[in-house]
Design a protein around this motif. Structure first.
Motif, short mmCIF file in Angstrom:
data_model
loop_
_atom_site.label_atom_id
_atom_site.label_comp_id
_atom_site.label_asym_id
_atom_site.label_seq_id
_atom_site.Cartn_x
_atom_site.Cartn_y
_atom_site.Cartn_z
N ALA A 135 0.83 -1.21 0.00
CA ALA A 135 0.00 0.00 0.00
C ALA A 135 0.86 1.26 0.00
O ALA A 135 0.46 2.30 -0.54
N ALA A 136 2.07 1.17 0.58
CA ALA A 136 2.97 2.33 0.62
C ALA A 136 3.39 2.77 -0.77
O ALA A 136 3.79 3.92 -0.96
N ARG A 147 1.06 9.88 -2.44
CA ARG A 147 1.39 9.36 -1.11
C ARG A 147 0.17 9.34 -0.20
O ARG A 147 0.00 8.39 0.57
N ARG A 148 -0.68 10.36 -0.31
CA ARG A 148 -1.84 10.40 0.60
C ARG A 148 -2.76 9.20 0.38
O ARG A 148 -3.41 8.73 1.32
N GLY A 155 -4.25 3.00 6.36
CA GLY A 155 -5.22 3.22 7.43
C GLY A 155 -6.43 2.31 7.31
O GLY A 155 -6.89 1.74 8.31
N VAL A 156 -6.94 2.13 6.08
CA VAL A 156 -8.10 1.24 5.88
C VAL A 156 -7.73 -0.19 6.23
O VAL A 156 -8.51 -0.91 6.89
N ILE A 167 6.06 -0.23 9.44
CA ILE A 167 6.82 -0.64 8.24
C ILE A 167 6.19 -0.05 6.99
O ILE A 167 6.88 0.36 6.05
N GLY A 168 4.85 0.01 6.96
CA GLY A 168 4.18 0.60 5.80
C GLY A 168 4.55 2.06 5.61
O GLY A 168 4.88 2.49 4.51
N ILE A 169 4.53 2.83 6.70
CA ILE A 169 4.89 4.25 6.60
C ILE A 169 6.37 4.40 6.23
O ILE A 169 6.74 5.28 5.44
N ALA A 170 7.23 3.55 6.80
CA ALA A 170 8.65 3.62 6.47
C ALA A 170 8.89 3.36 4.98
O ALA A 170 9.76 3.98 4.37
N CYS A 171 8.09 2.48 4.40
CA CYS A 171 8.28 2.14 2.98
C CYS A 171 7.80 3.25 2.05
O CYS A 171 8.11 3.22 0.84
N THR A 172 7.05 4.20 2.56
CA THR A 172 6.65 5.31 1.69
C THR A 172 7.88 6.10 1.23
O THR A 172 7.90 6.64 0.13
N ALA A 173 8.91 6.15 2.07
CA ALA A 173 10.15 6.84 1.68
C ALA A 173 10.83 6.09 0.53
O ALA A 173 11.33 6.70 -0.42
#
Length: 369
Positions: A99-100, A105-106, A113-114, A143-149
């Motif tokens: 998902a990241a 990005r939003r 979140g879902v 981990i999901g948020i970290a992978c957005t980078a």
């Protein structure tokens, strides 16, 4: 192509990162350390992984919108394996990681979140252990948020590559247009005149052979003049020099992470033929280093004596990796030998190309400008 339809990764992107991430599947089996698996647990694990692997790779290769269904399948695997031995939350974490990579990005954050809300609701409804639910949710979110980078870095790299490709295409198109204009200017008038003169000569051939001969001699003269102009234009298009090729080599090797050392002074008294040959030799050797050598350092040496000039291009790469001389090196050797020089190529401890050329090349009255 819209962002939703854009593939997430370029076809030539290395797959090593994706392959490495599969190591986290091993966490699924850590649950067997305190809950011995039964036959049904082994079957469920085998089926789940058999479904997961193609879904995992396909999710990276399809569009962002298309990847949503594969994210849903990964999340579904977490739910389907929840009642069996194994850390089923691993599949939820993989879903969050994928998902990241949703763009923008939003939207990726919204999907994470879902997934988190849905997984939490499912876990509570099926009375999963609170501690396990907490850790699965925490790992998925972190981990999901970290992978957005990582996703943003890949996106920037893809945009850069596309920009470079576009710039090269535009430069190629501009060069083609320039060549077309030059050829039109060079040949348009001459060929028109040749055609008219030839027609006049054909009409005068019976009535006035002497004048017809004069017309054909003018045609021959115009053709020779056009040929000379074309040769000059082609030379200008392919012209190069030692100085310009050293500058290009410095830029190319710097971009490839190769340290370049220049030894000796650039010869200043070379004629155009020698300068072009040495420049093309530096270009070919640099291309070979960037593409094949895996080197970390290279050097270019130049030496001019009374009767010859010598060029050495060497690197510390995998010189013994290939013993077959490709078309580029073969062409380099042929160019040098055609001018009465010699080219030696050594592959011990890296590759070394040594070129010696006489200051008076074969076929020329003098090589010094």
């Amino acid at each position: 192509m819209s962002p939703e339809d854009d593939p997430q990764t370029d076809d030539d992107e290395p797959r090593l990162w994706r392959m490495f991430n599969l190591v986290y599947l091993l966490f699924y089996f850590t649950g067997w350390l305190w809950r011995a698996p039964q036959a049904i647990d082994l079957i469920v694990a085998a089926v789940a992984i058999a479904i997961f692997l193609p879904v995992y790779f396909r999710a990276y290769e399809c569009s962002h919108r298309g990847a949503l269904i594969y994210i849903a399948i990964m999340e579904g695997l977490a739910w389907a394996t929840a009642g069996y031995a194994g850390i089923h939350g691993v599949f939820h974490t993989y879903a969050c990681v994928q998902a990241a990579f949703q763009r923008p990005r939003r939207r990726g954050m919204l999907v994470i979140g879902v997934l988190s809300v849905a997984y939490g609701a499912f876990a509570l409804a099926t009375r999963q252990p609170y501690l396990a639910v907490f850790f699965n949710l925490a790992f998925g979110i972190i981990i999901g948020i970290a992978c957005t980078a990582t996703a943003e870095s890949i996106e920037r790299e893809r945009k850069l590559k596309r920009t470079q490709v576009l710039e090269r295409q535009q430069a190629t198109l501009a060069e083609r247009e320039r060549i077309a204009h030059e050829l039109h200017d060079l040949l348009g008038h001459t060929l028109t005149m040749v055609a008219l003169k030839a027609e006049v000569a054909a009409k005068l051939l019976q009535r006035d052979p002497e004048r017809a001969g004069d017309e054909m001699r003018e045609v021959a003269s115009a053709a020779r003049s056009a040929l000379s102009e074309i040769r000059a234009a082609v030379y200008d298009m392919t012209a190069t020099s030692v100085e310009s090729e050293i500058d290009r080599a410095r830029l190319a090797l710097d971009a490839a992470g190769v340290d370049l050392e220049i030894r000796g002074d650039v010869p200043r008294t070379l004629g155009p033929t020698l300068g072009k040959t040495l420049g093309l030799s530096i270009r070919e050797a640099t291309t070979n280093i960037v593409r094949h050598s895996q080197a970390s350092a290279a050097r270019i040496e130049l030496e001019q004596a009374e009767d010859r000039v010598e060029l050495v291009v060497a690197d510390n790469g995998v010189g013994t990796a290939s013993t077959r001389e490709g078309a580029g090196l073969s062409g380099l050797r042929n160019r040098v030998e055609a001018l009465g020089g010699d080219a030696q190529i050594e592959r011990e401890g890296g590759m070394q190309i040594r070129i010696r050329l006489p200051l008076t090349p074969l076929g020329e009255s003098g090589g010094i400008a």
